[in-house]
Design a protein around this motif. Structure first.
Motif, mmCIF file in Angstrom:
data_model
loop_
_atom_site.group_PDB
_atom_site.id
_atom_site.type_symbol
_atom_site.label_atom_id
_atom_site.label_comp_id
_atom_site.label_asym_id
_atom_site.label_seq_id
_atom_site.Cartn_x
_atom_site.Cartn_y
_atom_site.Cartn_z
ATOM 1 N N LEU A 127 52.892 36.736 46.922
ATOM 2 C CA LEU A 127 51.927 37.750 46.507
ATOM 3 C C LEU A 127 51.005 37.159 45.448
ATOM 4 C CD1 LEU A 127 51.015 40.787 46.488
ATOM 5 C CD2 LEU A 127 52.607 41.077 44.552
ATOM 6 N N PRO A 128 49.689 37.158 45.679
ATOM 7 C CA PRO A 128 48.762 36.654 44.663
ATOM 8 C C PRO A 128 48.687 37.606 43.470
ATOM 9 C CG PRO A 128 47.751 36.630 46.845
ATOM 10 C CD PRO A 128 48.990 37.471 46.937
ATOM 11 N N VAL A 129 48.712 37.031 42.266
ATOM 12 C CA VAL A 129 48.631 37.851 41.054
ATOM 13 C C VAL A 129 47.673 37.213 40.051
ATOM 14 C CG1 VAL A 129 50.962 38.801 41.305
ATOM 15 C CG2 VAL A 129 50.620 36.705 39.965
ATOM 16 N N LEU A 130 47.119 38.079 39.202
ATOM 17 C CA LEU A 130 46.311 37.665 38.058
ATOM 18 C C LEU A 130 47.003 38.168 36.801
ATOM 19 C CD1 LEU A 130 42.762 38.755 39.327
ATOM 20 C CD2 LEU A 130 43.792 36.475 39.511
ATOM 21 N N ILE A 131 47.083 37.334 35.793
ATOM 22 C CA ILE A 131 47.642 37.787 34.520
ATOM 23 C C ILE A 131 46.571 38.570 33.773
ATOM 24 C CG2 ILE A 131 48.410 37.035 32.231
ATOM 25 C CD1 ILE A 131 49.924 34.807 33.551
ATOM 26 N N GLY A 165 45.075 33.343 38.604
ATOM 27 C CA GLY A 165 44.213 33.223 37.438
ATOM 28 C C GLY A 165 44.417 34.349 36.456
ATOM 29 N N LEU A 166 43.313 34.724 35.788
ATOM 30 C CA LEU A 166 43.361 35.680 34.699
ATOM 31 C C LEU A 166 42.394 36.832 34.956
ATOM 32 C CD1 LEU A 166 43.214 33.120 31.734
ATOM 33 C CD2 LEU A 166 45.257 34.099 32.807
ATOM 34 N N PHE A 167 42.706 37.959 34.324
ATOM 35 C CA PHE A 167 41.970 39.212 34.518
ATOM 36 C C PHE A 167 41.844 39.887 33.164
ATOM 37 C CE2 PHE A 167 42.495 43.773 34.637
ATOM 38 C CZ PHE A 167 41.793 44.257 35.732
ATOM 39 N N THR A 168 40.701 40.520 32.894
ATOM 40 C CA THR A 168 40.608 41.354 31.703
ATOM 41 C C THR A 168 39.638 42.488 31.934
ATOM 42 O OG1 THR A 168 40.463 41.306 29.280
ATOM 43 C CG2 THR A 168 38.681 40.211 30.481
ATOM 44 N N TYR A 169 39.798 43.532 31.136
ATOM 45 C CA TYR A 169 38.863 44.658 31.110
ATOM 46 C C TYR A 169 38.231 44.694 29.737
ATOM 47 C CZ TYR A 169 37.157 49.423 30.561
ATOM 48 O OH TYR A 169 36.370 50.517 30.279
ATOM 49 N N GLY A 170 36.954 44.353 29.666
ATOM 50 C CA GLY A 170 36.247 44.312 28.388
ATOM 51 C C GLY A 170 35.618 45.641 28.045
ATOM 52 N N GLY A 171 36.431 46.659 27.865
ATOM 53 C CA GLY A 171 35.924 48.015 27.670
ATOM 54 C C GLY A 171 35.157 48.235 26.389
ATOM 55 N N ASN A 172 35.298 47.340 25.410
ATOM 56 C CA ASN A 172 34.575 47.523 24.153
ATOM 57 C C ASN A 172 33.067 47.453 24.334
ATOM 58 O OD1 ASN A 172 36.936 47.848 22.700
ATOM 59 N ND2 ASN A 172 37.117 45.674 22.191
ATOM 60 N N ILE A 173 32.615 46.910 25.457
ATOM 61 C CA ILE A 173 31.178 46.800 25.700
ATOM 62 C C ILE A 173 30.526 48.176 25.783
ATOM 63 C CG2 ILE A 173 31.281 46.780 28.230
ATOM 64 C CD1 ILE A 173 29.220 44.462 28.130
ATOM 65 N N TYR A 174 31.291 49.197 26.094
ATOM 66 C CA TYR A 174 30.721 50.542 26.209
ATOM 67 C C TYR A 174 30.326 51.127 24.854
ATOM 68 C CZ TYR A 174 31.838 50.627 31.139
ATOM 69 O OH TYR A 174 31.873 50.349 32.486
ATOM 70 N N LEU A 210 38.833 33.775 37.247
ATOM 71 C CA LEU A 210 38.661 34.467 35.973
ATOM 72 C C LEU A 210 37.904 35.750 36.290
ATOM 73 C CD1 LEU A 210 37.690 31.645 33.418
ATOM 74 C CD2 LEU A 210 39.932 32.668 33.856
ATOM 75 N N SER A 211 38.592 36.880 36.238
ATOM 76 C CA SER A 211 38.051 38.164 36.677
ATOM 77 C C SER A 211 37.734 39.038 35.478
ATOM 78 C CB SER A 211 39.069 38.864 37.588
ATOM 79 O OG SER A 211 38.577 40.094 38.046
ATOM 80 N N GLY A 212 36.480 39.459 35.381
ATOM 81 C CA GLY A 212 36.058 40.319 34.276
ATOM 82 C C GLY A 212 34.783 41.042 34.655
ATOM 83 N N GLY A 213 34.021 41.411 33.646
ATOM 84 C CA GLY A 213 32.731 42.031 33.923
ATOM 85 C C GLY A 213 32.838 43.502 34.265
ATOM 86 N N SER A 214 31.768 44.222 34.015
ATOM 87 C CA SER A 214 31.692 45.661 34.212
ATOM 88 C C SER A 214 30.232 45.998 34.463
ATOM 89 C CB SER A 214 32.178 46.384 32.950
ATOM 90 O OG SER A 214 31.405 45.950 31.828
ATOM 91 N N THR A 215 29.939 47.273 34.676
ATOM 92 C CA THR A 215 28.540 47.644 34.908
ATOM 93 C C THR A 215 27.645 47.276 33.727
ATOM 94 O OG1 THR A 215 29.027 49.349 36.537
ATOM 95 C CG2 THR A 215 26.983 49.598 35.291
ATOM 96 N N PRO A 216 28.007 47.561 32.469
ATOM 97 C CA PRO A 216 27.123 47.131 31.376
ATOM 98 C C PRO A 216 26.918 45.618 31.333
ATOM 99 C CG PRO A 216 28.660 48.776 30.585
ATOM 100 C CD PRO A 216 29.103 48.414 31.974
ATOM 101 N N ALA A 217 27.931 44.866 31.728
ATOM 102 C CA ALA A 217 27.814 43.408 31.683
ATOM 103 C C ALA A 217 26.863 42.857 32.731
ATOM 104 C CB ALA A 217 29.196 42.764 31.847
ATOM 105 N N THR A 218 26.524 43.665 33.749
ATOM 106 C CA THR A 218 25.631 43.143 34.787
ATOM 107 C C THR A 218 24.234 42.872 34.270
ATOM 108 O OG1 THR A 218 24.994 45.369 35.565
ATOM 109 C CG2 THR A 218 26.891 44.297 36.637
#
Length: 364
Positions: A127-131, A165-174, A210-218
Motif C-alpha cells: 500500500l503506497p503511503v505518505l508521511i 514521500g511526504l504530505f502536509t496541509y499548510g492551513g495557516n495560509i488562510y 512532496l504533496s502540499g499546496g492549497s487554493t490560496p497557494a495556487t
C-alpha cells in the motif's frame, strides 16, 4: 429551458462557464510550474466535476474520507489519495477492498496508524503511503525533522507498505492578509517538506512525492519550491473566504445559493428562505456575515436560523419586497453541495443540467 430564477428556492446553482474557467486556469498553472495536480474533491463531491478536472489535466484526485473514495472508484475514478488517517478494523477492511481495485495512496502520521495500514497491503502489492508532516496547523501529522525520520524508518520495516514521500496541509495560509503573506506561508510549507525530505534521503530513504499546496497557494505556486504535487479544492467554486483573501473576485465565484425574500417585517429588515441548512453557518475569513449578496453589496446577511436568513439594509437607500430573488455567494462553498445533494449547472443564466452530488453525506 428554465432560467435559474425559475428554480425552486433555495437552490444551489453553479455557473458552468466560471467553473470551467477556474478548472482550466489551475490546471494550466500546475503545468507551467511543473506540479502534479491532484485536486481535492470535497468542495463538489461530484463525479461530474471530478471528471472535468481530470480531463483538464489532473493526474488523480484527493478525498478526505474513505467513503468518498468508494464513490469515486465505483464511478471509474481510481487514482485516489485519501488524505486522512484511517483507524479501526472497519475502515481498514474497506481500504483493503479499495486497494485491490484502485490506485490508492493514503497518509500516516504515527506508528499506530502504520500498523493498521500494514494489514491492508501485501508484499506483492504494498500500500503506497505518505508521511503526514505537521507544518504548523497542529491538526495532524508528525513533527518535521527527527520525528519524521524516526517514523519513516518504522514505516520502512513493514514490507506491506511502500513509503512514497511526504504530505502536509499548510492551513495557516488562510490567515494571510496580503499576497506577501500568501507567498511567505507557501514558502514555509514547502521549506518544511524539503528539509524533512533531505533528512530522509541523507539517511537512505528515497522520497519521490512532496504533496502540499492549497487554493490560496495556487496564486503563488513559484513559492512551493520542491513540492511535486498540489491539492487545491475550493478553486472550482471559490467563495467569500476567497474574496476576502484577495485570491478571487465575484466573477470567479461559480457557486451561488438562490433564495427568495419571504418577509419584510420592518423597513430595513427582510428574511429569506435560505438558512444554515442551505448556506452553512461557517464563518469566512475577516467577515462577520454569512454570505455576499451579488449586486446588493449594501444588504447584509447578518444571522441564520436553520431555514431563515436575516437581511439588514438602509431603507433610505434600498427597498426589498416579498418575492424578490437574492443570489448569495456563501462563506464556505465546500460545505454547500453536501447540504444540497443536487447542483443546477447554468450557462448564460439558463439551466443546462442537474449535477448529482454522489458523495453527499459520505463523511465516514
Amino acid at each position: 429551458m428554465a432560467t435559474k430564477f425559475e428554480l425552486p428556492s433555495p437552490a444551489v446553482v453553479v455557473d458552468l462557464d466560471i467553473a470551467e474557467r477556474n478548472i482550466a486556469r489551475v490546471a494550466d498553472l500546475a503545468r507551467q510550474n511543473g506540479k502534479k495536480l491532484r485536486p481535492h474533491i470535497k468542495p463538489h463531491k461530484s463525479t461530474y466535476f471530478a471528471r472535468q478536472q481530470l480531463a483538464a489535466g489532473a493526474q488523480g484526485i484527493t478525498v478526505a474520507k474513505i467513503s468518498e473514495a468508494e464513490v469515486m472508484a465505483a464511478h471509474g475514478i481510481t487514482d485516489i489519495l485519501i488524505a486522512y488517517s484511517l483507524v479501526g478494523d472497519e475502515k481498514l477492511a474497506r481500504l483493503k477492498r479499495l486497494h485491490e481495485r484502485a490506485q490508492i495512496v493514503t497518509t500516516v502520521d504515527g506508528l499506530e496508524v502504520a500498523r493498521g495500514l500494514a494489514t491492508v497491503g501485501s508484499t506483492e502489492r504494498p500500500l503506497p503511503v505518505l508521511i503526514e508532516i505537521d507544518s504548523g496547523t497542529h491538526r495532524g501529522g508528525c513533527q518535521p525533522g527527527q520525528a519524521a525520520l524516526a517514523l519513516a524508518q518504522q514505516v520502512r520495516t513493514f514490507p506491506s507498505l511502500h513509503l512514497q514521500g511526504l504530505f502536509t496541509y499548510g492551513g495557516n495560509i488562510y490567515g494571510s492578509r496580503n499576497r506577501a503573506e500568501l507567498a511567505a506561508h507557501a514558502a514555509a510549507e514547502a521549506g518544511v517538506l524539503r528539509a524533512t525530505a533531505a533528512l530522509l534521503e541523507q539517511n537512505g530513504i528515497p522520497v519521490s512525492v512532496l504533496s502540499g499546496g492549497s487554493t490560496p497557494a495556487t496564486v503563488v505556486l513559484d513559492k512551493l519550491e520542491g513540492v511535486t504535487e498540489i491539492r487545491p479544492g475550493n478553486y472550482v467554486f471559490f467563495d467569500v473566504s476567497g474574496l476576502n483573501l484577495g485570491i478571487a473576485t465575484v466573477n470567479d465565484c461559480a457557486l451561488r445559493v438562490l433564495a427568495t425574500v419571504v418577509s419584510v417585517p420592518l423597513p430595513g429588515y427582510a428574511t429569506i428562505d435560505a438558512g444554515s441548512k442551505a448556506l452553512t453557518s461557517d464563518p469566512a475569513e475577516r467577515s462577520q456575515e454569512y454570505g455576499y449578496l451579488v449586486d446588493l453589496p449594501d444588504v447584509h446577511l447578518v444571522k441564520l436560523n436553520e431555514e431563515h436568513g436575516y437581511l439588514r439594509y438602509d431603507p433610505a437607500q434600498r427597498e426589498l419586497h416579498v418575492g424578490d430573488r437574492i443570489e448569495i455567494i456563501p462563506n464556505h462553498a465546500c460545505v454547500v453541495p453536501n447540504l444540497s445533494g443536487v447542483l443546477y449547472g447554468v450557462r448564460g443564466g439558463k439551466v443546462e443540467r442537474e449535477i448529482a452530488v454522489e458523495a453527499r453525506g459520505k463523511n465516514y
